[in-house]
Enzyme design. Structure first.
Site, PDB file in Angstrom:
ATOM      1  N   SER A   1       0.835  -1.207   0.000  1.00 42.53           N
ATOM      2  CA  SER A   1       0.000   0.000   0.000  1.00 42.53           C
ATOM      3  C   SER A   1       0.869   1.256   0.000  1.00 42.53           C
ATOM      4  O   SER A   1       2.034   1.219   0.383  1.00 42.53           O
ATOM      5  CB  SER A   1      -0.855   0.042   1.258  1.00 42.53           C
ATOM      6  OG  SER A   1      -1.358  -1.220   1.560  1.00 42.53           O
TER       7      SER A   1
ATOM      8  N   THR B   1       4.095   4.776  -3.197  1.00 44.14           N
ATOM      9  CA  THR B   1       5.249   4.266  -3.949  1.00 44.14           C
ATOM     10  C   THR B   1       4.875   3.007  -4.733  1.00 44.14           C
ATOM     11  O   THR B   1       5.444   2.732  -5.799  1.00 44.14           O
ATOM     12  CB  THR B   1       6.421   3.967  -2.975  1.00 44.14           C
ATOM     13  OG1 THR B   1       6.569   5.077  -2.107  1.00 44.14           O
ATOM     14  CG2 THR B   1       7.731   3.743  -3.718  1.00 44.14           C
TER      15      THR B   1
ATOM     16  N   GLY C   1       5.613  -0.464   0.529  1.00 46.54           N
ATOM     17  CA  GLY C   1       6.242   0.784   0.943  1.00 46.54           C
ATOM     18  C   GLY C   1       6.639   0.739   2.411  1.00 46.54           C
ATOM     19  O   GLY C   1       6.445  -0.277   3.096  1.00 46.54           O
TER      20      GLY C   1
ATOM     21  N   GLY D   1       2.260   1.669   8.280  1.00 50.44           N
ATOM     22  CA  GLY D   1       0.910   1.961   8.761  1.00 50.44           C
ATOM     23  C   GLY D   1       0.522   3.409   8.611  1.00 50.44           C
ATOM     24  O   GLY D   1      -0.533   3.819   9.087  1.00 50.44           O
ATOM     25  N   GLY D   2       1.392   4.186   7.899  1.00 51.80           N
ATOM     26  CA  GLY D   2       1.029   5.572   7.606  1.00 51.80           C
ATOM     27  C   GLY D   2      -0.292   5.645   6.854  1.00 51.80           C
ATOM     28  O   GLY D   2      -1.033   6.618   6.956  1.00 51.80           O
ATOM     29  N   GLY D   3      -0.585   4.599   6.103  1.00 50.37           N
ATOM     30  CA  GLY D   3      -1.854   4.516   5.375  1.00 50.37           C
ATOM     31  C   GLY D   3      -2.858   3.600   6.074  1.00 50.37           C
ATOM     32  O   GLY D   3      -3.873   3.226   5.473  1.00 50.37           O
TER      33      GLY D   3
ATOM     34  N   GLU E   1      -0.826  -5.727   5.550  1.00 51.49           N
ATOM     35  CA  GLU E   1       0.560  -5.666   5.066  1.00 51.49           C
ATOM     36  C   GLU E   1       1.433  -6.696   5.780  1.00 51.49           C
ATOM     37  O   GLU E   1       2.274  -7.359   5.151  1.00 51.49           O
ATOM     38  CB  GLU E   1       1.130  -4.263   5.285  1.00 51.49           C
ATOM     39  CG  GLU E   1       0.520  -3.223   4.359  1.00 51.49           C
ATOM     40  CD  GLU E   1       0.955  -1.807   4.677  1.00 51.49           C
ATOM     41  OE1 GLU E   1       0.827  -0.968   3.781  1.00 51.49           O
ATOM     42  OE2 GLU E   1       1.398  -1.532   5.800  1.00 51.49           O
TER      43      GLU E   1
HETATM   44  O1  LIG Z   1       2.534   1.322   5.451  1.00 53.51           O
HETATM   45  C1  LIG Z   1       1.941   1.868   4.559  1.00 53.51           C
HETATM   46  C2  LIG Z   1       0.478   2.006   4.547  1.00 53.51           C
HETATM   47  O2  LIG Z   1      -0.086   1.499   5.716  1.00 53.51           O
HETATM   48  C3  LIG Z   1       2.686   2.434   3.407  1.00 53.51           C
HETATM   49  O3  LIG Z   1       3.397   1.423   2.779  1.00 53.51           O
HETATM   50  C4  LIG Z   1       3.594   3.511   3.933  1.00 53.51           C
HETATM   51  O4  LIG Z   1       2.780   4.499   4.572  1.00 53.51           O
HETATM   52  C5  LIG Z   1       4.425   4.151   2.840  1.00 53.51           C
HETATM   53  O5  LIG Z   1       3.648   4.935   2.004  1.00 53.51           O
HETATM   54  P1  LIG Z   1       4.266   5.861   0.859  1.00 53.51           P
HETATM   55  O6  LIG Z   1       4.810   4.955  -0.200  1.00 53.51           O
HETATM   56  O7  LIG Z   1       3.085   6.681   0.410  1.00 53.51           O
HETATM   57  O8  LIG Z   1       5.335   6.711   1.494  1.00 53.51           O
END
Ligand SMILES: O=C(CO)[C@H](O)[C@H](O)COP(=O)(O)O
Length: 257
Positions: A40, A43, A97, A110-112, A118
């Site tokens: 997710s 990237t 990512g 877990g930013g998303g 995941e």
């Molecule tokens: O862990 C995630 C989502 O839960 C993403 O992989 C993580 O936040 C990285 O995101 P990005 O590629 O937008 O920096």
């Protein structure tokens, strides 16, 4: 009908993300790999973009497993074959990512808010690889990603979890609130997310902290990924890619390679 890759010229951070994703696909998604996990974040679309360039003859025999709603849509819109981890519990490779990666390939994710699915796909994969831009490349977790460790919790239990987090070193932990909706972020699994910052001393021992957090009643999954990755790819501003391998080796792939 197959989807043709639309490869556009990028700049800045987006270029760095694309470089990391393309290098990881080139090194780890091989023609013989048939069951592939797609992570997710922002990237990962470049991972799918690169996989599409491998051609429909190889991709038509592959199954792609998503880590959540976003990557499910990505797989569907690329007209790749969607699968489920309960149907395919062993994956050849998963690429995902990361929010921050330390010198030992431990990471915050877990930013998303997708860390539960995941982690299931990371564990299920024979090879798990992370892709990110240079801002995520770190020595100690929490140095660059300061908002805290994302922790997925059962809604019913969140107040008790916050109290417990306070007592073990994270007094500023808080419920993640939605941006365009009143109330908290609700994950793909119907749970809440708590972001819990910890002092550097605790972040230096992420596996120990992970164990402690997972023992809290009401915690579903913790966005600390320890001792799981084979490699992490970081796209750099100068067009090079830094690869951190498990065991500590660091490789630089120059822009011209
Ligand atoms: O862990 C995630 C989502 O839960 C993403 O992989 C993580 O936040 C990285 O995101 P990005 O590629 O937008 O920096």
């Amino acid at each position: 009908m197959s989807v043709q890759p639309q490869v556009v010229s990028l700049e800045g951070i987006e270029k760095s993300k694309q470089l990391a994703a393309w290098s990881a696909v080139d090194n780890h998604v091989l023609p013989e790999h048939k069951i592939i996990g797609i992570g997710s974040g922002s990237t990962v679309p470049y991972v799918v973009e690169r996989i599409l360039t491998q051609g429909s003859s190889v991709n038509k025999d592959r199954i792609f497993i998503p880590t959540g709603f976003q990557s499910r849509q990505l797989i569907i819109s690329a007209q790749l074959t969607l699968g489920d981890v309960s149907q395919y519990p062993v994956l050849d490779v998963t690429i995902d990512g990361a929010d921050e990666v330390d010198h030992d390939l431990n990471s915050i994710k877990g930013g998303g808010a997708c860390q539960l699915q995941e982690k299931v796909l990371a564990e299920a994969a024979k090879t798990w690889v992370m892709v990110a831009d240079y801002r995520k490349n770190s020595e100690v977790l929490g140095t660059k990603w300061k908002q805290g460790i994302p922790i997925e919790v059962v809604p019913f239990a969140y107040v008790g979890v916050l109290r417990r987090l306070d007592s073990i070193g994270s007094p500023t932990a808080g419920l993640r609130m939605a941006k365009m909706k009143a109330g908290p972020v609700v994950t793909d699994n119907g749970n809440f997310i708590i972001d819990a910052p910890f002092p550097e001393a605790q972040m230096k021992e992420p596996a120990k902290l992970l164990t402690e957090l997972k023992l809290i009643t009401g915690v579903v999954e913790v966005g600390l990924f320890c001792n799981m990755a084979k490699a992490a790819y970081f796209g750099n501003e100068d067009g090079s890619v830094t690869v951190k391998w498990t065991g500590g080796r660091v490789e630089q792939i120059s822009p011209t390679q």
